[in-house]
Structures are given as structure tokens and as C-alpha cells.
Enzyme design. Sequence first.
Site, mmCIF file in Angstrom:
data_model
loop_
_atom_site.group_PDB
_atom_site.id
_atom_site.type_symbol
_atom_site.label_atom_id
_atom_site.label_comp_id
_atom_site.label_asym_id
_atom_site.label_seq_id
_atom_site.Cartn_x
_atom_site.Cartn_y
_atom_site.Cartn_z
ATOM 1 C CD GLN A 1 -2.987 -1.044 2.443
ATOM 2 O OE1 GLN A 1 -2.769 -1.555 3.404
ATOM 3 N NE2 GLN A 1 -4.186 -0.583 2.286
ATOM 4 C CB CYS B 1 -9.276 -0.685 1.811
ATOM 5 S SG CYS B 1 -7.701 -1.208 1.148
ATOM 6 C CG LEU B 2 -5.883 2.962 5.410
ATOM 7 C CD1 LEU B 2 -4.759 2.714 6.182
ATOM 8 C CD2 LEU B 2 -6.853 4.199 5.919
ATOM 9 C CD GLU C 1 -4.028 -5.252 6.413
ATOM 10 O OE1 GLU C 1 -3.522 -4.672 5.398
ATOM 11 O OE2 GLU C 1 -5.036 -4.443 6.892
#
Length: 177
Positions: free
Chosen positions: A51, A99-100, A142
Site C-alpha cells: 500500500q 481499506c485505506l 492484509e
Amino acid sequence: MTIRPIIEAPDPRLRVKSTPVETVDDDLRALIADMFETMYEAPGIGLAAIQIGVPKRVLVIDLQEEEDADGQPIRKPLVFINPELTDPSEDLNIYNEGCLSVPDQYAEVERPAAIHARWLDEKGVQHDEAITGLLATCLQHEMDHLEGILFIDHLSRLKREMVLKKLEKAKRQKKAA
Ligand code: GNR
Ligand code: NI
């Protein structure tokens, strides 16, 4: 320590499969420190290295479920290097995931309620544990990132396209503002 920019969908870098870490050293620990700083600042409860653009099998989690007397979240940072998940339970949990890398979009995802996990921590110590609850949900979310999978991939095509459209619209509005 540095807060690093978080990559957002539909960036193709989020689809890369991450490769195993070979040595747990100070360079890796520096990456992990940046991951925590980036995750806490976001704020989020988990972050995979991909990410922030690093295709290594490293992820950090801090559920921050408890608060101290002043209402500050109590930090319980967890580091997972080269994690392997086995023995998914038959019973499933539904969680309204975010989710970022898919900011401000939420949808219910069904996953095994319990799993078994093996991983290394930031000292290179091996762990072997049964995991349940929100930690099991977050760890599976994750782990998906390490395979190039996003939570929206678990939705119907219609719902996934709705989420991606809303994300594009939010990005356009942000640019115009
Ligand atoms: O901050 C996050 N919240 C969350 C909520 C439900 C299930 C998974 C997560 S992980 C997410 C941070 C993130 O994007 N990690 O990859
Ligand atoms: Ni995520």
C-alpha cells in the site's frame, strides 16, 4: 520515520504479488516504522507494505480497541513478516470492511471467523497461533493485499463497480475543490 503516501485503487501497483522477506534486518525495521507511522496517521487498523509501494510480504496491524483513562487509544502494534494462513474455520464472519487504498468506501465481506497463522515478527521470532475476531478479519484483509487482492474483489461485480465509480467521483470532486 516518514509518513509515506498510500496508493489508491485502481492503481495497478496494488495488483502486484508481494515476495517473501529474506532477512529481518534494520532496513526492514525502518520500513516497518514508516508503515506504523503511515497507518496511525491515516488512521487505519492495518497496512500492507504494497500500500506504500513496497512489494514485500510485510504487514502491520493495531486494532486499538481499548482506550486509556484520557480516552486515548492504547497501542498494541503487531508485525507480520512472511505470514502463512491455514485451517480456515467453516463458520464465517461478516464485517463492514474499509481499506485505506479504497478511501471512504465500505462494504460487508464474509470471511472465515477463525484461522491459524504462522509468521515472523520484527525480531525474526517465529509465531504460531490460532486467531479469531477482528484480528482474524483484518489479517485476512492484509494477506489479500500481499496477493494483489482488494476487499472489493469479494463483492459482486455490480457492487464492486458501484464502489469504484463512487471512488472516481470522490477523486474528481477533490480535484475540483
Ligand atoms: O483501517 C482499516 N480498517 C479495516 C476495517 C475492516 C476490515 C479491514 C480493515 S483494514 C483497513 C486498513 C487497510 O486498508 N489495510 O489494508
Ligand atoms: Ni486494505
